[in-house]
Design a protein around this motif. Sequence first.
Motif, PDB file in Angstrom:
ATOM      1  N   GLY A   1       0.841  -1.270  -0.013  1.00 42.98           N
ATOM      2  CA  GLY A   1      -0.016   0.097  -0.175  1.00 42.98           C
ATOM      3  C   GLY A   1       0.718   1.223  -0.005  1.00 42.98           C
ATOM      4  O   GLY A   1       0.459   2.303  -0.407  1.00 42.98           O
ATOM      5  N   LEU A   2       1.954   1.189   0.634  1.00 40.23           N
ATOM      6  CA  LEU A   2       2.718   2.438   0.695  1.00 40.23           C
ATOM      7  C   LEU A   2       3.580   2.726  -0.394  1.00 40.23           C
ATOM      8  O   LEU A   2       4.170   1.584  -1.114  1.00 40.23           O
ATOM      9  N   MET A   3       3.802   3.808  -1.035  1.00 41.09           N
ATOM     10  CA  MET A   3       4.691   4.129  -2.186  1.00 41.09           C
ATOM     11  C   MET A   3       5.283   5.413  -2.380  1.00 41.09           C
ATOM     12  O   MET A   3       4.942   6.265  -1.410  1.00 41.09           O
ATOM     13  N   ALA A   4       6.210   5.447  -3.122  1.00 41.50           N
ATOM     14  CA  ALA A   4       6.948   6.648  -3.400  1.00 41.50           C
ATOM     15  C   ALA A   4       6.805   6.858  -4.806  1.00 41.50           C
ATOM     16  O   ALA A   4       6.890   6.134  -5.764  1.00 41.50           O
ATOM     17  N   ILE A   5       6.909   8.296  -5.137  1.00 37.37           N
ATOM     18  CA  ILE A   5       6.481   8.904  -6.534  1.00 37.37           C
ATOM     19  C   ILE A   5       7.241   9.986  -6.793  1.00 37.37           C
ATOM     20  O   ILE A   5       7.586  10.848  -6.111  1.00 37.37           O
ATOM     21  N   ASP A   6       7.852   9.879  -8.099  1.00 39.33           N
ATOM     22  CA  ASP A   6       8.804  10.919  -8.444  1.00 39.33           C
ATOM     23  C   ASP A   6       7.920  12.413  -8.425  1.00 39.33           C
ATOM     24  O   ASP A   6       6.838  12.267  -9.109  1.00 39.33           O
ATOM     25  N   GLY A   7       8.174  13.174  -7.897  1.00 37.58           N
ATOM     26  CA  GLY A   7       7.579  14.498  -7.850  1.00 37.58           C
ATOM     27  C   GLY A   7       7.275  15.174  -8.934  1.00 37.58           C
ATOM     28  O   GLY A   7       6.125  15.928  -9.115  1.00 37.58           O
ATOM     29  N   ARG A   8       8.150  15.041 -10.158  1.00 39.16           N
ATOM     30  CA  ARG A   8       7.974  15.670 -11.142  1.00 39.16           C
ATOM     31  C   ARG A   8       6.601  15.024 -12.060  1.00 39.16           C
ATOM     32  O   ARG A   8       6.104  15.618 -12.824  1.00 39.16           O
ATOM     33  N   GLN A   9       6.447  13.691 -11.691  1.00 32.92           N
ATOM     34  CA  GLN A   9       5.415  13.014 -12.455  1.00 32.92           C
ATOM     35  C   GLN A   9       3.982  12.743 -11.810  1.00 32.92           C
ATOM     36  O   GLN A   9       3.175  12.269 -12.232  1.00 32.92           O
ATOM     37  N   ALA A  10       4.166  13.295 -10.105  1.00 41.91           N
ATOM     38  CA  ALA A  10       2.947  12.772  -9.381  1.00 41.91           C
ATOM     39  C   ALA A  10       1.714  13.445  -9.722  1.00 41.91           C
ATOM     40  O   ALA A  10       0.635  12.521  -9.979  1.00 41.91           O
ATOM     41  N   LEU A  11       1.675  14.439 -10.143  1.00 42.19           N
ATOM     42  CA  LEU A  11       0.187  15.205 -10.445  1.00 42.19           C
ATOM     43  C   LEU A  11      -0.295  14.719 -11.695  1.00 42.19           C
ATOM     44  O   LEU A  11      -1.661  14.366 -11.530  1.00 42.19           O
ATOM     45  N   ALA A  12       0.624  14.473 -12.606  1.00 46.05           N
ATOM     46  CA  ALA A  12       0.096  13.897 -13.852  1.00 46.05           C
ATOM     47  C   ALA A  12      -0.516  12.533 -13.662  1.00 46.05           C
ATOM     48  O   ALA A  12      -1.378  12.143 -14.294  1.00 46.05           O
ATOM     49  N   LEU A  13       0.277  11.423 -13.038  1.00 42.83           N
ATOM     50  CA  LEU A  13      -0.124  10.287 -12.611  1.00 42.83           C
ATOM     51  C   LEU A  13      -1.261  10.142 -12.038  1.00 42.83           C
ATOM     52  O   LEU A  13      -2.289   9.577 -12.307  1.00 42.83           O
ATOM     53  N   LEU A  14      -1.447  10.998 -11.094  1.00 45.33           N
ATOM     54  CA  LEU A  14      -2.618  11.190 -10.120  1.00 45.33           C
ATOM     55  C   LEU A  14      -3.999  11.329 -10.768  1.00 45.33           C
ATOM     56  O   LEU A  14      -4.940  10.942 -10.739  1.00 45.33           O
ATOM     57  N   ASP A  15      -3.775  12.494 -11.604  1.00 42.20           N
ATOM     58  CA  ASP A  15      -4.872  13.037 -12.384  1.00 42.20           C
ATOM     59  C   ASP A  15      -5.226  12.033 -13.696  1.00 42.20           C
ATOM     60  O   ASP A  15      -6.344  12.208 -13.940  1.00 42.20           O
ATOM     61  N   ALA A  16      -4.470  11.143 -13.838  1.00 44.42           N
ATOM     62  CA  ALA A  16      -4.767   9.962 -14.921  1.00 44.42           C
ATOM     63  C   ALA A  16      -5.463   8.821 -14.461  1.00 44.42           C
ATOM     64  O   ALA A  16      -6.129   8.131 -15.199  1.00 44.42           O
ATOM     65  N   VAL A  17      -5.599   8.810 -13.173  1.00 47.02           N
ATOM     66  CA  VAL A  17      -6.476   7.599 -12.465  1.00 47.02           C
ATOM     67  C   VAL A  17      -7.968   8.018 -12.655  1.00 47.02           C
ATOM     68  O   VAL A  17      -8.338   8.968 -12.578  1.00 47.02           O
TER      69      VAL A  17
END
Length: 462
Positions: free
Chosen positions: A175-191
């Motif tokens: 459940g826990l994860m780490a995300i590249d800050g430069r990619q985070a918003l784009a990946l989250l908005d794509a969900v």
Amino acid sequence: MSERTCLSIILAAGEGTRMRSALPKVLHPIAGLPMVAHVLKAARSAGSGQLAVVVGHGADKVADEVKRASGDVETFVQAERLGTAHAVLAAREAIARGFDEILVMFGDTPLIEADALARARDGLADGAAVVVMGFRTDNPTGYGRLIEKNGHLTDIREERDCSDKERRITFCNGGLMAIDGRQALALLDAVGNDNAKGEFYLTDIVGIAHRQGLRVVATEVAFENVLGINNRAELAEAEAIWQARRRRKLMLEGVAMAAPETVFLSHDTEIGPDTTIEPQVIFGPGVRVAGGARIRGFSHIEGATVASGAEVGPFARLRPGAELAEGSKVGNFCEVKAADIGPGAKVNHLTYIGDATIGAEANIGAGTITCNYNGYTKDRTEIGRGTFVGSNSSLVAPVSIGDNAYIASGSVIVADVPADALAFGRAKQEVKEGRAPMLRERYRQEKERRLAAKRSAPASGE
């Protein structure tokens, strides 16, 4: 890695209905500290420079507690519970500030260790866009499986969606994860939320990142690191794991415990090397024990300081504000509160010392009480160096007893006693010759009268 900026987002908006409690789930304590505060400590220890907590149920209580635990924490409210990705995006304002790394954790996983978080950060520093924390188990039933190919994580598959082959995978999602800050918003908005519950799942970013050609990896951690707490039975299990970890750490640092499984520690307990802790000892918050002390069995210590060479117990209680100097002793069935016990001083048996100062090498006899409370206010008792207080004495505060004074046993002391003085505070003794048989006969007749009255009384229900 230390130069890379990191934001930790802790999700703490769940209701925790299975806890059967009015207290928000993440505020239930492990070792005296709310679960969410344990997570905050781990994040900070892993190098996270900014902390954000997403709150929902009991938002005000949770927000107050996390700010008390770490003053610079930001809180964000998830007004609707629409999934884990939706919860992370409640902290969009913080994410948008442009951190190198984002750690996503849960407020109900109090056993996460800083080392595990640091390894996830290392994965991002090595070029991964997403790092998922996974664990291995011989019984993976119920857990999402981590689907890997050529060393890359391609998907997280929930068990109901797994093929027979995938169900045999024992590497599971923590459940826990780490995300590249430069990619985070784009990946989250794509969900998206095209699923049975219509929710936005954080785990979907693994497949999204992989399809975009980004590198996604899994890092293995011990199961207890990602153990989530859902009810009070699991809370007790987590407490046991935390205690075992801390006991082992202390023993490796030189603390002796004959029966470690019977010793219970607080989140902030400090114990120096060469200290001996006997069985059945409980440490509440705010305890510092210097090296070389001895804590004997069945003692309870809270908010106290114990110096090197001091001895506590057995069956002693140290309350907040108790400070024991080097070589002092507080023995069996004694209670000390807001008091300084000087070097070499002895409070050995059946004694209460509250709001007091005991001088060096003083001896406090059995049954002594400092009468510090009059029903409205509390006052101090000052006992000088080398003073001897006889057994069964009551010292009525405020009162001062000078150095090397002697208090006769059974005294009630209500006025100051100068240094080197001998003080008696007893009522005058009278002796009545031959009166003991008469007294016994009176008591015998009274006993017979009560027994006769009891025998003649109507039976219950007549």
